[in-house]
Each structure stands twice: as C-alpha cells, then as structure tokens.
Design a protein around this motif. Structure first.
Motif, PDB file in Angstrom:
ATOM      1  N   ARG A  12       0.841  -1.204   0.000  1.00  0.00           N
ATOM      2  CA  ARG A  12       0.000   0.000   0.000  1.00  0.00           C
ATOM      3  C   ARG A  12       0.876   1.254   0.000  1.00  0.00           C
ATOM      4  O   ARG A  12       0.597   2.217  -0.708  1.00  0.00           O
ATOM      5  N   ALA A  13       1.956   1.230   0.773  1.00  0.00           N
ATOM      6  CA  ALA A  13       2.867   2.379   0.810  1.00  0.00           C
ATOM      7  C   ALA A  13       3.515   2.575  -0.558  1.00  0.00           C
ATOM      8  O   ALA A  13       3.632   3.708  -1.037  1.00  0.00           O
ATOM      9  N   ARG A  14       3.931   1.488  -1.187  1.00  0.00           N
ATOM     10  CA  ARG A  14       4.527   1.588  -2.511  1.00  0.00           C
ATOM     11  C   ARG A  14       3.527   2.163  -3.512  1.00  0.00           C
ATOM     12  O   ARG A  14       3.865   3.022  -4.331  1.00  0.00           O
ATOM     13  N   ALA A  15       2.282   1.714  -3.442  1.00  0.00           N
ATOM     14  CA  ALA A  15       1.244   2.237  -4.335  1.00  0.00           C
ATOM     15  C   ALA A  15       0.978   3.716  -4.059  1.00  0.00           C
ATOM     16  O   ALA A  15       0.804   4.504  -5.001  1.00  0.00           O
ATOM     17  N   ASP A  16       0.961   4.099  -2.779  1.00  0.00           N
ATOM     18  CA  ASP A  16       0.758   5.510  -2.437  1.00  0.00           C
ATOM     19  C   ASP A  16       1.899   6.374  -2.988  1.00  0.00           C
ATOM     20  O   ASP A  16       1.660   7.477  -3.489  1.00  0.00           O
ATOM     21  N   LEU A  17       3.123   5.885  -2.886  1.00  0.00           N
ATOM     22  CA  LEU A  17       4.256   6.637  -3.423  1.00  0.00           C
ATOM     23  C   LEU A  17       4.155   6.780  -4.938  1.00  0.00           C
ATOM     24  O   LEU A  17       4.411   7.860  -5.488  1.00  0.00           O
ATOM     25  N   ALA A  18       3.757   5.700  -5.619  1.00  0.00           N
ATOM     26  CA  ALA A  18       3.603   5.768  -7.074  1.00  0.00           C
ATOM     27  C   ALA A  18       2.500   6.751  -7.460  1.00  0.00           C
ATOM     28  O   ALA A  18       2.666   7.544  -8.396  1.00  0.00           O
TER      29      ALA A  18
END
Length: 141
Positions: A12-18
């Motif tokens: 989820r954090a990776r998706a938020d950063l993207a």
C-alpha cells in the motif's frame, strides 16, 4: 503482524508513493503548460477579453495545484507505515540482539574508511563545511 506489513502495508505504501509521484508529475506538467499558454496570450482584442483569458488560465493553474493535497495525504500514510515499521524493526532487533554495523568487524568498510581519510575523499561539501580555497592556496603556496 509482520505478514500484515509484508502483504498489506508495504505494498500500500509503494502504491501511495507511485500515485503521489504520478499526481505530482501530472500537476506540475499541467501548471507548466498553462503558464506557457498564459505567457503566450496576446492582447489582440479588448482589454476585458484579455483579462478574461488571463483569469481563465489563472483559475486553471489553481485547479492544477490541487494535486498537492492528495500527494500530502498519500505521503502522510506512507510516513505512518514507515514509522510503524521502524518501531517494529527496533523491537525485533532488540529482541534478537542484532549488533549495530559499528559493532561488527567489516574489513571492507574499514579499508574504505581508511582510504577515504587518507585521500580526503569527502565529495561535495555543504556551504561552510569544506576547506576554503585560501587554505588550499596556502598549503601549496
């Protein structure tokens, strides 16, 4: 809890950063395009028509700045996840007594440090932190 982090929080954090990166790029691109259009406006008609065109572009620029709010919300979520992971890793490290890197004999890092000190390889210095040109001139003068 670790599986939750690996299966949910980190992706989820990776998706938020993207998403934050994407919305920032899109917003910045829109703003640059609108400013170019604004700068390209010519007063070919009445002052009121020119003023209306400028106001329209300015309003579109303000709307394009809305990416900042969504980016801020996404980055806040990532910050929360990273803080929780940091706390969990600190507890885990304390439980299994993982030594810090400075407590471990690492021949390669010691050799790199000695070489760095011998060659004074520091890279770019922050303002006021490096050796001044006057001192260098004095050494070779």
């Amino acid at each position: 809890k670790l599986n939750e982090a690996l299966q949910d929080a980190i992706p989820r954090a990776r998706a938020d950063l993207a998403e934050a990166r994407g919305s920032t790029e899109a917003g910045a691109g829109a703003i640059m395009t609108l400013v170019e259009e604004l700068l390209g406006l010519r007063d070919g008609g009445s002052p009121s028509a020119y003023q209306a065109a400028v106001a329209e572009k300015a309003m579109a620029i303000l709307e394009a700045c809305s990416f900042q709010d969504m980016t801020g919300q996404r980055l806040a979520r990532v910050e929360t996840i990273m803080a929780e992971l940091e706390r969990r890793l600190a507890r885990f490290s304390a439980k299994i007594r993982i030594p810090d890197a400075q407590d471990v004999f690492d021949r390669e890092s010691i050799l790199r440090e000695v070489r760095r000190e011998m060659l004074i390889v520091e890279g770019p210095q922050n303002r006021g932190a490096g050796i001044g040109q006057d001192a260098v001139d004095q050494m070779f003068g």
